[in-house]
Design an enzyme around this catalytic site. Structure first.
Site, PDB file in Angstrom:
ATOM      1  N   GLU A  91      48.234  33.926  47.907  1.00 52.17           N
ATOM      2  CA  GLU A  91      48.283  32.500  48.232  1.00 52.17           C
ATOM      3  C   GLU A  91      49.713  31.992  48.204  1.00 52.17           C
ATOM      4  OE1 GLU A  91      46.708  28.121  46.711  1.00 52.17           O
ATOM      5  OE2 GLU A  91      45.953  29.933  45.745  1.00 52.17           O
ATOM      6  N   LYS A 221      30.404  36.166  31.793  1.00 50.01           N
ATOM      7  CA  LYS A 221      30.948  35.972  33.143  1.00 50.01           C
ATOM      8  C   LYS A 221      30.297  34.798  33.877  1.00 50.01           C
ATOM      9  CE  LYS A 221      32.462  40.695  33.143  1.00 50.01           C
ATOM     10  NZ  LYS A 221      32.341  42.075  33.601  1.00 50.01           N
ATOM     11  N   ASP A 295      39.613  42.134  33.314  1.00 51.72           N
ATOM     12  CA  ASP A 295      38.366  42.085  34.070  1.00 51.72           C
ATOM     13  C   ASP A 295      38.343  40.753  34.810  1.00 51.72           C
ATOM     14  OD1 ASP A 295      35.763  41.876  35.007  1.00 51.72           O
ATOM     15  OD2 ASP A 295      34.881  42.805  33.233  1.00 51.72           O
ATOM     16  N   HIS A 386      52.331  23.515  51.420  1.00 46.15           N
ATOM     17  CA  HIS A 386      51.521  24.582  52.013  1.00 46.15           C
ATOM     18  C   HIS A 386      51.935  24.867  53.451  1.00 46.15           C
ATOM     19  CE1 HIS A 386      48.426  25.826  49.113  1.00 46.15           C
ATOM     20  NE2 HIS A 386      48.638  24.650  48.557  1.00 46.15           N
TER      21      HIS A 386
END
Length: 394
Positions: A91, A221, A295, A386
């Site tokens: 990004e 999670k 993770d 951006h």
């Protein structure tokens, strides 16, 4: 689309599935099955023999660009001094934005970080014939905590059972077995330890009971209020007071406008029922996770954030973030793989005794990113940034 092949089974070698021959067979199989070549995915510098326990059917690597943000000045109990932070992302603007926030905080004297709590859970649910039987078991479980802890700890050299929280509903007793896990994230550790504890309970409890090892109350999670309130992983705070003139100099916006926008954002967060009242905590956390072998699915929990801002009488701005369920490791899992270890070593966070240091660096990074993005929105620079840095089109 898959091509027609005689036997569409992924090749495996039971004697050594991480050998060059086994890997090559999978690469050729994939090319034949899909008609697509993988000239970049096929090439890697890591040793495949280090991968057992981390991945199956190994084929190649996904190369994610890594940029450096910083220097980040941290005044922590475990992380002290300036750090360069590796961020793995695709990004545009992300690294630049975090670096901008870090520069402001560095000139303001740094970010103070504090680890408030540290524990990992497994949450078995016990079922009975009636609510009274469930209540009686809860009382028995409290009385026999030491024996249960001893049974759990036979499975680990580093994990310690700290407490067992109880939540009753109907004829069920939901529990949270809370452990300290050292420098490991600890989900597998706590699962194995809690299974041993439940086996001991089943054998020694005088009444009849049934249990499921995970009653979905650890919310592994998945973001949840229970973990935000009671902690899962590291609970860490990053805070600082920013002089008004420095904020205007670096962010092109006044502190009173930042605070007013903060109040509006608070209401928007309440209305939308998000897992935090910040701007983009998942961005920095995910980028660090990828760079350091965490993770990545734990971002679902780790991105939870409580943000608090106060406009002081002199116009200065107090800002803080609390990450209540930051799940990280500096040992085990993917942290020891070649490039991931290098990412941790950039911050001197690889190995034993470094998990809380990493937690403080991540929290400070998140705070820098929160302020930088928030200011860009208020100063009406967000879209232009951006356009300038984030438009990569073929």
């Amino acid at each position: 689309m898959l091509a027609v092949v005689t036997d569409l089974r992924i090749p495996r070698d039971r004697s050594d599935d991480y050998s060059a021959e086994a890997i090559g067979a999978r690469q050729e199989f994939l090319a034949a099955a899909t008609g697509a070549d993988q000239p970049h995915m096929r090439h890697f510098s890591l040793d495949p023999q280090t991968l057992p326990g981390n991945i199956e059917n190994f084929l190649g690597v996904a190369q994610v660009p890594v940029g450096l943000a910083g220097p980040l000045l941290v005044n922590g109990e475990h992380a002290q001094g300036e750090f360069l932070v590796p961020l793995a992302t695709t990004e545009g603007t992300l690294v630049a934005s975090y670096s901008r926030g870090m520069k402001l905080f560095r000139e303001a004297g740094g970010i103070t970080t504090t680890v408030l709590d540290d524990k990992m859970q497994r949450a078995p649910v016990f079922s009975f014939e009636s609510a009274r039987e469930a209540r009686a078991f809860g009382e028995w479980l409290t009385e026999h905590f030491d024996e249960v802890a001893a049974a759990a700890e036979t499975t680990t050299t580093t994990g310690k059972l700290l407490e067992i929280q109880q939540f009753s509903v109907s004829k069920l007793l939901y529990t949270r077995f809370n452990y300290s896990t050292g420098d490991a994230a600890g989900q597998n550790m706590t699962g194995k330890a809690t299974f041993a504890a439940c086996a001991w309970i089943k054998l020694n409890y005088p009444g009849e009971l049934h249990f499921v090892l995970e009653g979905q109350f650890a919310t592994d999670k998945k973001t949840s209020v229970v973990n935000m309130l009671h902690t899962r992983g590291k609970r860490v705070v990053a805070e600082a007071t920013l002089p008004a003139d420095l904020v205007l100099k670096h962010l092109n916006v006044s502190t009173d406008k930042l605070f007013a926008a903060r109040l509006k954002g608070q209401l928007g967060s309440i209305m939308s029922v998000t897992n935090n009242n910040g701007n983009h905590s998942a961005n920095g956390i995910t980028a660090i996770f990828i760079a350091t072998g965490q993770d990545v699915a734990n971002v679902a929990e780790s991105s939870a954030l409580y943000g608090f801002t106060e406009l002081l009488p002199n116009g200065d701005l107090y800002v803080s973030v609390t990450l209540p369920s930051l799940i990280i490791a500096t040992y085990g899992g993917g942290t020891g793989l070649a490039t991931q270890r290098e990412g941790l070593e950039i911050m001197d966070c690889y190995g034993a005794g470094k998990a809380r240091k990493l937690a403080e660096i991540i929290a400070a990074t998140v705070l820098a990113g929160e302020l930088s993005l928030g200011a860009a929105v208020v100063a009406e620079e967000w879209v232009q940034a951006h356009d300038d840095l984030g438009r990569n089109r073929p």
